[in-house]
Design an enzyme around this catalytic site. Structure first.
Site, short mmCIF file in Angstrom:
data_model
loop_
_atom_site.label_atom_id
_atom_site.label_comp_id
_atom_site.label_asym_id
_atom_site.label_seq_id
_atom_site.Cartn_x
_atom_site.Cartn_y
_atom_site.Cartn_z
N LYS A 1 97.19 2.62 40.64
CA LYS A 1 97.14 3.88 40.09
C LYS A 1 95.91 4.75 40.56
O LYS A 1 95.74 6.04 40.52
CB LYS A 1 97.10 4.04 38.66
CG LYS A 1 98.33 3.20 38.00
CD LYS A 1 98.06 3.12 36.54
CE LYS A 1 99.00 2.08 35.90
NZ LYS A 1 98.90 1.87 34.47
N ASP B 1 91.47 4.44 46.49
CA ASP B 1 90.28 4.81 45.41
C ASP B 1 89.04 4.42 46.36
O ASP B 1 88.07 5.01 46.35
CB ASP B 1 90.69 4.68 44.22
CG ASP B 1 91.12 3.17 44.08
OD1 ASP B 1 91.22 2.13 45.06
OD2 ASP B 1 91.41 2.87 42.55
N ASP C 1 85.96 -2.43 47.93
CA ASP C 1 85.25 -3.42 47.50
C ASP C 1 85.07 -4.80 48.09
O ASP C 1 84.28 -4.58 49.15
CB ASP C 1 85.27 -3.80 45.75
CG ASP C 1 84.21 -4.69 45.30
OD1 ASP C 1 83.48 -4.83 45.87
OD2 ASP C 1 84.59 -4.88 43.98
N PHE D 1 79.99 -1.12 39.15
CA PHE D 1 81.29 -0.93 38.79
C PHE D 1 81.25 0.46 38.33
O PHE D 1 80.42 0.78 37.72
CB PHE D 1 81.81 -2.07 37.71
CG PHE D 1 83.34 -2.03 37.49
CD1 PHE D 1 83.85 -2.87 38.63
CD2 PHE D 1 83.86 -1.17 36.54
CE1 PHE D 1 85.68 -2.80 38.27
CE2 PHE D 1 85.34 -0.92 36.40
CZ PHE D 1 86.07 -2.17 37.39
N VAL D 2 82.28 1.16 38.90
CA VAL D 2 82.26 2.65 38.59
C VAL D 2 83.76 3.07 38.02
O VAL D 2 84.70 2.35 38.22
CB VAL D 2 82.02 3.57 39.89
CG1 VAL D 2 80.54 3.48 40.49
CG2 VAL D 2 82.92 3.07 40.90
N ASP E 1 89.29 3.16 36.82
CA ASP E 1 89.44 2.66 35.17
C ASP E 1 88.93 1.35 34.92
O ASP E 1 88.37 0.76 35.75
CB ASP E 1 90.90 2.44 34.92
CG ASP E 1 91.47 1.11 35.51
OD1 ASP E 1 91.50 0.98 36.69
OD2 ASP E 1 92.24 0.58 34.71
#
Ligand code: IMP
Ligand code: MG
Length: 180
Positions: free
Chosen positions: A43, A100, A103, A152-153, A159
């Site tokens: 998502k 998005d 990582d 971590f964002v 989310d």
């Protein structure tokens, strides 16, 4: 939002808007005469994809895929499961994957292999965020919005346990991460 778990802003609303406009211009000129099929990875990429598409002045088409990575909440193992596959046939299409965040790069490596096997005319990746120095595989990204530190964002689609996706900026997450 008044929430102690929302930490330092990493990319603010104005920076997002400006960079998305730039990426849209680049894509418009790179894909002139061969409009891309944008493939959004659900998502997380939905908000970026929506803004990016409006910054591209070409007759683009859309499709979406949903994947889940096995592993802990903060680390992917590289084992990816397709939860929702594409509706469209990729044969001879100019496919641009919209992600998005990259990582470890394992999710993207899987997606790239999977989509390349469907014989697109071309296959490139546009990622909003790239975490510095964490890639276990060469992510080979044609377009990158921002390189960010490896924390971590949340926000702008990203989310923690389905929350914070609607923040209009990207911020560090300060709080406990759910264990998967
Ligand atoms: P990778 O396979 O390690 O590159 O992980 C990529 C996926 O993990 C992304 O598509 C996100 O869904 C998720 N992810 C990685 N880092 C973050 C983060 O900082 N915040 C939210 N989700 C993240
Ligand atoms: Mg994701």
């Amino acid at each position: 939002m008044n929430d102690p778990h929302i930490g330092r802003v990493v990319v603010d609303q104005e920076e997002l808007q400006q960079r998305v406009a730039e990426l849209g211009k680049e894509i418009t000129s790179d894909y002139s005469g061969r409009p891309p099929l944008l493939v959004g990875v659900l998502k997380g990429a939905f908000m970026f994809m929506s803004d990016l598409a409006r910054a591209v002045d070409l007759p683009v088409e859309f499709d979406f895929m949903a994947v889940s990575s096995y592993g802990s909440a903060t680390r992917t193992s590289g084992v990816v499961r397709i939860l929702k596959d594409l509706d469209l046939d990729l044969t001879d299409r100019h496919v641009l994957i919209v992600e998005d965040i990259v990582d470890s790069g394992l999710t993207l490596a899987y997606l790239r292999r999977n989509l390349a096997a469907r014989h697109p005319a071309s296959l490139e990746v546009c990622a909003l965020l790239l975490k510095d120095g964490l890639q276990r595989v060469d992510p080979d990204l044609r377009y990158v919005g921002f390189r960010i530190p490896p924390t971590f964002v949340i926000g702008y689609g990203l989310d923690v346990a389905e929350r914070y996706r609607n923040l209009p900026y990207v911020a560090e997450y300060r709080g406990p991460l759910p264990q998967a």
